[in-house]
Design a protein around this motif. Structure first.
Motif, PDB file in Angstrom:
ATOM      1  N   LYS A  57      52.600 106.277 -40.558  1.00 40.73           N
ATOM      2  CA  LYS A  57      52.755 106.667 -41.951  1.00 40.73           C
ATOM      3  C   LYS A  57      53.084 105.456 -42.826  1.00 40.73           C
ATOM      4  CE  LYS A  57      52.359 111.155 -41.187  1.00 40.73           C
ATOM      5  NZ  LYS A  57      51.214 111.936 -41.697  1.00 40.73           N
ATOM      6  N   PHE A  58      52.591 105.494 -44.064  1.00 46.90           N
ATOM      7  CA  PHE A  58      52.883 104.407 -44.989  1.00 46.90           C
ATOM      8  C   PHE A  58      54.397 104.290 -45.157  1.00 46.90           C
ATOM      9  CE2 PHE A  58      53.343 102.387 -49.141  1.00 46.90           C
ATOM     10  CZ  PHE A  58      52.431 101.339 -49.025  1.00 46.90           C
ATOM     11  N   PRO A  59      54.977 103.085 -44.965  1.00 44.54           N
ATOM     12  CA  PRO A  59      56.449 102.931 -44.913  1.00 44.54           C
ATOM     13  C   PRO A  59      57.089 102.851 -46.302  1.00 44.54           C
ATOM     14  CG  PRO A  59      55.405 100.818 -44.530  1.00 44.54           C
ATOM     15  CD  PRO A  59      54.278 101.815 -44.659  1.00 44.54           C
ATOM     16  N   SER A  60      56.896 103.872 -47.096  1.00 43.46           N
ATOM     17  CA  SER A  60      57.401 103.864 -48.477  1.00 43.46           C
ATOM     18  C   SER A  60      58.907 103.659 -48.536  1.00 43.46           C
ATOM     19  CB  SER A  60      57.030 105.175 -49.178  1.00 43.46           C
ATOM     20  OG  SER A  60      55.641 105.320 -49.277  1.00 43.46           O
ATOM     21  N   LYS A  61      59.640 104.359 -47.681  1.00 42.77           N
ATOM     22  CA  LYS A  61      61.102 104.290 -47.755  1.00 42.77           C
ATOM     23  C   LYS A  61      61.598 102.876 -47.485  1.00 42.77           C
ATOM     24  CE  LYS A  61      65.348 106.576 -46.260  1.00 42.77           C
ATOM     25  NZ  LYS A  61      65.780 106.693 -47.666  1.00 42.77           N
ATOM     26  N   SER A  62      61.054 102.229 -46.465  1.00 46.52           N
ATOM     27  CA  SER A  62      61.487 100.867 -46.141  1.00 46.52           C
ATOM     28  C   SER A  62      61.117  99.900 -47.257  1.00 46.52           C
ATOM     29  CB  SER A  62      60.840 100.415 -44.828  1.00 46.52           C
ATOM     30  OG  SER A  62      61.271 101.220 -43.749  1.00 46.52           O
ATOM     31  N   LEU A  63      59.900  99.978 -47.751  1.00 47.52           N
ATOM     32  CA  LEU A  63      59.456  99.060 -48.795  1.00 47.52           C
ATOM     33  C   LEU A  63      60.230  99.263 -50.088  1.00 47.52           C
ATOM     34  CD1 LEU A  63      55.605  99.225 -48.170  1.00 47.52           C
ATOM     35  CD2 LEU A  63      57.105  97.289 -47.693  1.00 47.52           C
ATOM     36  N   SER A  64      60.593 100.507 -50.375  1.00 44.97           N
ATOM     37  CA  SER A  64      61.282 100.801 -51.630  1.00 44.97           C
ATOM     38  C   SER A  64      62.695 100.232 -51.675  1.00 44.97           C
ATOM     39  CB  SER A  64      61.334 102.317 -51.872  1.00 44.97           C
ATOM     40  OG  SER A  64      62.181 102.960 -50.926  1.00 44.97           O
ATOM     41  N   LEU A  93      47.338 102.382 -41.627  1.00 45.96           N
ATOM     42  CA  LEU A  93      48.376 103.213 -42.223  1.00 45.96           C
ATOM     43  C   LEU A  93      47.777 104.503 -42.746  1.00 45.96           C
ATOM     44  CD1 LEU A  93      50.297 100.382 -44.106  1.00 45.96           C
ATOM     45  CD2 LEU A  93      50.939 101.496 -41.950  1.00 45.96           C
ATOM     46  N   THR A  94      48.548 105.570 -42.625  1.00 50.65           N
ATOM     47  CA  THR A  94      48.064 106.899 -42.993  1.00 50.65           C
ATOM     48  C   THR A  94      49.037 107.590 -43.939  1.00 50.65           C
ATOM     49  OG1 THR A  94      49.164 107.928 -41.095  1.00 50.65           O
ATOM     50  CG2 THR A  94      46.907 107.145 -40.767  1.00 50.65           C
ATOM     51  N   GLY A  95      48.644 108.774 -44.396  1.00 48.34           N
ATOM     52  CA  GLY A  95      49.531 109.616 -45.191  1.00 48.34           C
ATOM     53  C   GLY A  95      49.599 109.201 -46.640  1.00 48.34           C
ATOM     54  N   SER A  96      50.601 109.736 -47.312  1.00 49.56           N
ATOM     55  CA  SER A  96      50.809 109.525 -48.741  1.00 49.56           C
ATOM     56  C   SER A  96      51.735 108.344 -48.974  1.00 49.56           C
ATOM     57  CB  SER A  96      51.407 110.810 -49.330  1.00 49.56           C
ATOM     58  OG  SER A  96      52.139 110.565 -50.470  1.00 49.56           O
ATOM     59  N   MET A  97      51.717 107.823 -50.216  1.00 46.60           N
ATOM     60  CA  MET A  97      52.656 106.759 -50.584  1.00 46.60           C
ATOM     61  C   MET A  97      53.986 107.324 -51.046  1.00 46.60           C
ATOM     62  SD  MET A  97      50.173 104.018 -52.477  1.00 46.60           S
ATOM     63  CE  MET A  97      51.533 102.857 -52.705  1.00 46.60           C
ATOM     64  N   ASP A  98      54.070 108.630 -51.209  1.00 46.18           N
ATOM     65  CA  ASP A  98      55.336 109.268 -51.553  1.00 46.18           C
ATOM     66  C   ASP A  98      56.246 109.284 -50.330  1.00 46.18           C
ATOM     67  OD1 ASP A  98      54.370 109.856 -54.097  1.00 46.18           O
ATOM     68  OD2 ASP A  98      53.522 111.760 -53.420  1.00 46.18           O
ATOM     69  N   ILE A  99      57.554 109.419 -50.566  1.00 48.30           N
ATOM     70  CA  ILE A  99      58.492 109.621 -49.470  1.00 48.30           C
ATOM     71  C   ILE A  99      58.538 111.123 -49.189  1.00 48.30           C
ATOM     72  CG2 ILE A  99      60.881 109.449 -48.706  1.00 48.30           C
ATOM     73  CD1 ILE A  99      61.199 106.983 -50.413  1.00 48.30           C
ATOM     74  N   VAL A 100      58.105 111.505 -48.005  1.00 48.48           N
ATOM     75  CA  VAL A 100      58.052 112.913 -47.627  1.00 48.48           C
ATOM     76  C   VAL A 100      59.170 113.195 -46.637  1.00 48.48           C
ATOM     77  CG1 VAL A 100      56.658 114.730 -46.591  1.00 48.48           C
ATOM     78  CG2 VAL A 100      55.560 112.974 -48.010  1.00 48.48           C
ATOM     79  N   THR A 101      60.060 114.086 -47.006  1.00 45.94           N
ATOM     80  CA  THR A 101      61.188 114.452 -46.148  1.00 45.94           C
ATOM     81  C   THR A 101      61.027 115.902 -45.710  1.00 45.94           C
ATOM     82  OG1 THR A 101      62.637 112.943 -47.372  1.00 45.94           O
ATOM     83  CG2 THR A 101      63.700 114.605 -45.972  1.00 45.94           C
ATOM     84  N   ILE A 102      61.044 116.127 -44.420  1.00 47.91           N
ATOM     85  CA  ILE A 102      60.954 117.484 -43.883  1.00 47.91           C
ATOM     86  C   ILE A 102      62.373 117.963 -43.568  1.00 47.91           C
ATOM     87  CG2 ILE A 102      60.074 118.938 -42.032  1.00 47.91           C
ATOM     88  CD1 ILE A 102      57.707 117.051 -41.790  1.00 47.91           C
TER      89      ILE A 102
END
Length: 332
Positions: A100-107, A122-131
């Motif tokens: 998954k795109f590491p949005s949380k780490s990069l942010s 890399l896959t998925g969305s650029m949003d941070i997705v929390t389940i």
């Protein structure tokens, strides 16, 4: 609300409203002060880079010189720092990053100016997705009922119970009802019942842990059922209760559990705190979902070509990058 709880986004919005619409909020100054007092933290940056490595399969990177060693992270492959030791560039193109795109780490890299993770996997969305996991609550003895004392439509899969030697615990039934065996796509799971018809006072014995159930039924709010029944799943629609489980009756051979479903929280503000990020290249990956070309406030150029984005999010004039963005590529 335009910005949820992100102070930088709220400050940008209120600044635009004041400058372009002559609307002045009495909270604007405080919100903007809170947004701009972020303090960069070297330990936070180190943890962010460690997270980036772990989340993108660092052990299998093509080049990983220095990563996760005791050396200065500014000397790690693909990392550049500014004069204060904060990360200013992440350049890991063609390096076999996966997942998954590491949005949380990069942010978390607040001083980032350049990002290049092109030609990876890399896959998925650029949003941070929390389940967020759902919860399970013991409601009492007897069958589950709605607030109106109605019973629920239910599903069963007796083969799963038989495969578990006929032993039904709360954990087993919970996993069965939430899992793939009984499809819950586009349905409203509200609870489950555990029964044992061979024990006189099952409720008390079950609570004491001296006996398990022999039947598991998964309960649904009427009108929102799985689209197709999977093999071995049976369904009863003779009952039509709506809404969450509120109470249960005193039938002695069953116990009732209420559940709240797992849900997904999508945070689209991951990069709004990266006020220095100007150059981004995420091309030649397998990213998907909607693309926000204004996702970081100082963007000048972004190459997002050769991905699987479904659409472009509407441009918001209050975002600073609405004025700064000069070049973008979304070609396929």
């Amino acid at each position: 609300a335009a910005c949820s709880s992100n102070n930088h986004c709220s400050c940008d919005f209120l600044t635009y409203a004041a400058d372009e619409l002559n609307y002045v909020s009495r909270d604007k100054n405080l919100i903007c002060i809170n947004a701009n007092i972020q303090v960069s933290d070297l330990d936070q940056e180190l943890k962010a880079l460690q997270g980036l490595y772990k989340r993108t399969g660092g052990e299998s990177w093509s080049v990983k010189d220095g990563w996760l060693t005791d050396s200065d992270y500014c000397d790690w492959h693909g990392i550049k720092c500014n004069g204060e030791g904060f990360v200013s560039a992440v350049e890991l193109q063609r390096n076999n990053l996966v997942g998954k795109f590491p949005s949380k780490s990069l942010s978390e890299l607040k001083n980032l100016e350049t990002l290049d993770v092109s030609e990876n996997k890399l896959t998925g969305s650029m949003d941070i997705v929390t389940i967020v996991d759902g919860t399970t609550t013991y409601m009492g003895g007897g069958y589950c009922q709605s607030a109106e004392a109605d019973y629920y439509t239910y599903f069963e899969h007796k083969d799963s119970v038989a495969a578990n030697a006929g032993v039904v615990t709360a954990e087993f039934c919970d996993n069965l009802c939430r899992g793939d065996t009984i499809s819950t796509a586009k349905s409203n799971l509200v609870g489950f019942e555990i029964a044992n018809y061979g024990v006189d006072n099952f409720i008390q014995d079950f609570k004491e842990g001296s006996v398990a159930g022999t039947d598991c039924t998964c309960l649904y709010s009427y009108g929102k059922f799985p689209l197709t029944l999977k093999d071995g799943v049976t369904m009863s629609t003779e009952y039509t209760a709506y809404g969450p489980v509120k109470s249960s009756d005193d039938y002695r051979n069953a116990v009732c559990y209420g559940v709240t479903p797992q849900y997904t929280y999508v945070d689209s503000s991951a990069f709004l705190d990266l006020r220095k990020l100007t150059e981004v290249n995420i091309s030649l990956n397998s990213l998907s979902g909607p693309m926000d070309l204004l996702f970081a406030p100082a963007l000048i150029s972004i190459d997002a070509s050769r991905n699987n984005f479904t659409n472009v999010k509407p441009f918001k004039k209050f975002k600073p990058s609405h004025s700064s963005l000069r070049l973008f590529d979304l070609s396929s």
